[in-house]
Motif scaffolding. Structure first.
Motif, PDB file in Angstrom:
ATOM      1  N   HIS A  21      21.625 -42.408 -25.925  1.00 37.34           N
ATOM      2  CA  HIS A  21      22.113 -43.546 -26.712  1.00 37.34           C
ATOM      3  C   HIS A  21      23.438 -44.077 -26.164  1.00 37.34           C
ATOM      4  CE1 HIS A  21      23.296 -46.065 -30.054  1.00 37.34           C
ATOM      5  NE2 HIS A  21      24.358 -45.315 -30.277  1.00 37.34           N
ATOM      6  N   HIS A  22      24.396 -43.191 -25.912  1.00 37.63           N
ATOM      7  CA  HIS A  22      25.699 -43.662 -25.434  1.00 37.63           C
ATOM      8  C   HIS A  22      25.588 -44.289 -24.050  1.00 37.63           C
ATOM      9  CE1 HIS A  22      30.079 -43.829 -25.091  1.00 37.63           C
ATOM     10  NE2 HIS A  22      29.922 -43.391 -23.849  1.00 37.63           N
TER      11      HIS A  22
ATOM     12  N   THR B 176      24.568 -47.872 -24.532  1.00 36.34           N
ATOM     13  CA  THR B 176      25.344 -48.754 -25.407  1.00 36.34           C
ATOM     14  C   THR B 176      26.830 -48.749 -25.103  1.00 36.34           C
ATOM     15  OG1 THR B 176      25.528 -46.980 -27.051  1.00 36.34           O
ATOM     16  CG2 THR B 176      23.693 -48.519 -27.292  1.00 36.34           C
TER      17      THR B 176
ATOM     18  N   VAL C 206      19.761 -54.412 -28.771  1.00 34.00           N
ATOM     19  CA  VAL C 206      20.234 -53.457 -29.767  1.00 34.00           C
ATOM     20  C   VAL C 206      19.625 -52.086 -29.482  1.00 34.00           C
ATOM     21  CG1 VAL C 206      20.547 -55.225 -31.532  1.00 34.00           C
ATOM     22  CG2 VAL C 206      18.360 -54.041 -31.360  1.00 34.00           C
ATOM     23  N   SER C 207      20.211 -51.063 -30.086  1.00 29.46           N
ATOM     24  CA  SER C 207      19.694 -49.708 -29.925  1.00 29.46           C
ATOM     25  C   SER C 207      19.158 -49.209 -31.258  1.00 29.46           C
ATOM     26  CB  SER C 207      20.788 -48.761 -29.435  1.00 29.46           C
ATOM     27  OG  SER C 207      20.329 -47.411 -29.451  1.00 29.46           O
TER      28      SER C 207
ATOM     29  N   ASN D 183      21.310 -46.296 -33.070  1.00 30.49           N
ATOM     30  CA  ASN D 183      22.643 -46.485 -33.649  1.00 30.49           C
ATOM     31  C   ASN D 183      22.736 -45.709 -34.956  1.00 30.49           C
ATOM     32  OD1 ASN D 183      24.978 -47.581 -34.992  1.00 30.49           O
ATOM     33  ND2 ASN D 183      24.862 -49.309 -33.572  1.00 30.49           N
TER      34      ASN D 183
ATOM     35  N   SER E 131      24.368 -46.009 -37.616  1.00 28.27           N
ATOM     36  CA  SER E 131      24.442 -46.789 -38.853  1.00 28.27           C
ATOM     37  C   SER E 131      23.079 -47.319 -39.302  1.00 28.27           C
ATOM     38  CB  SER E 131      25.410 -47.962 -38.669  1.00 28.27           C
ATOM     39  OG  SER E 131      24.955 -48.838 -37.639  1.00 28.27           O
ATOM     40  N   THR E 132      22.126 -47.424 -38.374  1.00 24.74           N
ATOM     41  CA  THR E 132      20.803 -47.959 -38.722  1.00 24.74           C
ATOM     42  C   THR E 132      19.676 -46.995 -38.378  1.00 24.74           C
ATOM     43  OG1 THR E 132      20.684 -49.076 -36.570  1.00 24.74           O
ATOM     44  CG2 THR E 132      21.571 -50.343 -38.428  1.00 24.74           C
ATOM     45  N   LEU E 133      20.024 -45.733 -38.090  1.00 24.03           N
ATOM     46  CA  LEU E 133      19.017 -44.774 -37.628  1.00 24.03           C
ATOM     47  C   LEU E 133      17.956 -44.508 -38.682  1.00 24.03           C
ATOM     48  CD1 LEU E 133      18.134 -42.954 -35.316  1.00 24.03           C
ATOM     49  CD2 LEU E 133      19.594 -41.150 -36.246  1.00 24.03           C
TER      50      LEU E 133
ATOM     51  N   THR F 172      18.690 -57.956 -36.876  1.00 25.72           N
ATOM     52  CA  THR F 172      19.446 -58.658 -35.841  1.00 25.72           C
ATOM     53  C   THR F 172      19.053 -60.124 -35.772  1.00 25.72           C
ATOM     54  OG1 THR F 172      19.599 -56.626 -34.531  1.00 25.72           O
ATOM     55  CG2 THR F 172      19.982 -58.700 -33.377  1.00 25.72           C
TER      56      THR F 172
ATOM     57  N   ASP G  63      15.140 -54.133 -28.342  1.00 27.78           N
ATOM     58  CA  ASP G  63      15.875 -52.876 -28.395  1.00 27.78           C
ATOM     59  C   ASP G  63      15.882 -52.215 -27.020  1.00 27.78           C
ATOM     60  OD1 ASP G  63      13.611 -51.265 -27.996  1.00 27.78           O
ATOM     61  OD2 ASP G  63      13.330 -50.832 -30.108  1.00 27.78           O
ATOM     62  N   SER G  64      16.615 -51.130 -26.915  1.00 26.48           N
ATOM     63  CA  SER G  64      16.852 -50.510 -25.609  1.00 26.48           C
ATOM     64  C   SER G  64      15.599 -49.912 -24.989  1.00 26.48           C
ATOM     65  CB  SER G  64      17.929 -49.430 -25.730  1.00 26.48           C
ATOM     66  OG  SER G  64      17.636 -48.533 -26.785  1.00 26.48           O
TER      67      SER G  64
END
Length: 443
Positions: free
Chosen positions: A281-282, A285, A352-353, A356, A358-360, A374, A399-400
């Protein structure tokens, strides 16, 4: 015949005087007919073993190919060296006679895959790899799992209602959910295709993998199983068409796609305070170093390239300074002229990922939740401003893992090319999705 026969002809052949006696009078117990072994368990197992030996020659050659081009090796393995090699035997031989031999063949494919890619896989990663491309897998279907579905609907069911062998359907039902179980009587009136039964096994395997996954992996599995997300895996590798990945890039991409650890316990090169997470993830992003901007611009330029192939008028990064407050925000990454009733369309790309934090929870529960949020946020920010300029605002959220938002991408992929020039939509869209997915992976 086999211990649990799949008869090729029903009825008393002696009723037909011209039917040759030698056609049904066989003096020995074990033989082969039309490439299918007839006999007991040992005979069938030995027959499959000989076929495995023939297939193994190709698998050894694929290891040599993978040393310089793993993408080509994996494509050949999926299309020519795995499931398809013995699928005919799965259709023509009772599962209980060859199941163990099929499991050994699946192991051969697993070992060949690891040799081609250059790393070991976990049980979960291999389970995903055995899923179909439309489920986010690599298309290396398990012959032992799908053999029951291949045998459950033999051609005789289409013409004969006296079929009494329930073993194939029993084997199939063992892989399916209780409410989806099938019976002979239920499929005779309206025969079910082998493709449908095989897809049920695939869906069941996906659901089992999904249910035992972590929240982050659930979000990942929903994204990789999105429509066309695996386009980069389904193409024929071609340098001239931009569809061939560097060997190192391809191996890392496959490892990341299967949810395996790509961090190797290292720190981020641009922000040493952050450790790289195993799922990547990191890495995808991190806003330091400019990779996020490069990926966004690569997607934009690829879209522009295909618009140019459709001979359409296009502008890039339009909208800054158009308002009295001299705002420098750009409302159109791509501006297409003459889109809807003569009005231009403003395409705004957002990457977007789904991982994240906050939205996992939403991403792991419902596919597309993050993408829809989004797109809605972009509409709220841009619709009024674009309308004042006479534009149609259309967000393109991706998304990614390559899953696209429904509204924006459908508008672009199905309408843009054909609306701009009806003469070339097939040519333009032929390589559109895979090239876009590969550009997305490379940046």
């Amino acid at each position: 015949m086999n211990e649990m026969p799949q008869p090729m002809f029903y009825g008393n052949v002696r009723r037909y005087p011209h039917f040759p006696i030698r056609a049904y009078s066989i003096p020995f117990a074990h033989f082969e007919i039309l490439g299918c072994p007839i006999g007991d368990y040992i005979n069938c197992a030995n027959f499959i073993a000989s076929k495995r030996l023939q297939a193994h020659k190709l698998l050894l050659q694929l290891k040599d190919v993978a040393a310089t081009d793993p993408q080509v090796a994996l494509t050949i393995l999926r299309l020519c060296g795995s499931f398809c090699r013995l699928s005919y035997l799965a259709r023509s031989t009772p599962t209980d006679l060859v199941l163990e031999a099929f499991k050994l063949f699946d192991e051969d494919i697993h070992h060949c895959f690891m040799d081609c890619i250059g790393f070991a896989t976990s049980d979960e990663a291999w389970c995903q790899a055995q899923l179909g491309l439309n489920s986010g897998g690599l298309g290396l279907r398990s012959l032992s799992l799908h053999s029951s579905s291949l045998l459950s609907v033999p051609p005789v069911l289409l013409i004969q209602k006296t079929y009494t062998s329930h073993i194939p359907l029993t084997n199939f039902n063992s892989h399916d959910s209780p409410i989806e179980k099938l019976s002979v009587n239920s499929i005779i009136p309206s025969p079910v295709s082998q493709k449908l039964l095989s897809s049920k096994v695939n869906d069941h395997c996906f659901q089992n993998l999904f249910d035992r996954s972590s929240p982050a992996n659930k979000a990942r599995l929903l994204s990789v199983s999105a429509p066309h997300a695996t386009s980069w895996l389904s193409v024929i590798p071609s340098t001239s068409q931009g569809l061939l990945l560097d060997p190192i890039e391809f191996r890392v991409a496959v490892k990341w796609w299967l949810g395996l650890d790509t961090s190797q316990g290292s720190q981020c090169a641009f922000c040493p305070a952050h450790s790289l997470d195993p799922i990547g993830h990191h890495t995808l992003t991190c806003k330091c170093g400019g990779d996020v901007v490069l990926r966004h611009n690569a997607l934009r330029d690829t879209l522009v390239h295909f618009v140019h192939r459709a001979h359409a008028s296009v502008q890039v990064e339009v909208g800054a300074g158009f308002f009295p407050d001299h705002s420098q925000s750009r409302h159109a990454d791509i501006l297409l002229q003459n889109w809807n009733l003569g009005r231009p369309v403003a395409l705004d790309i957002s990457v977007v990922s789904p991982l994240n934090p906050s939205t996992l929870a939403e991403a792991g529960a419902t596919f597309g939740a993050v993408l829809e949020a989004t797109e809605s946020r972009k509409h709220q920010a841009n619709d009024e401003k674009c309308s004042a300029l006479g534009w149609v605002s259309t967000p393109l959220a991706v998304d990614s893992y390559g899953a696209w938002g429904k509204r924006g991408f459908i508008v672009f992929s199905t309408s843009c090319c054909s609306a701009c020039n009806p003469q070339v939509p097939a040519k333009v869209t032929g390589f559109f999705r895979p090239v876009l997915q590969l550009k997305h992976l490379l940046n």
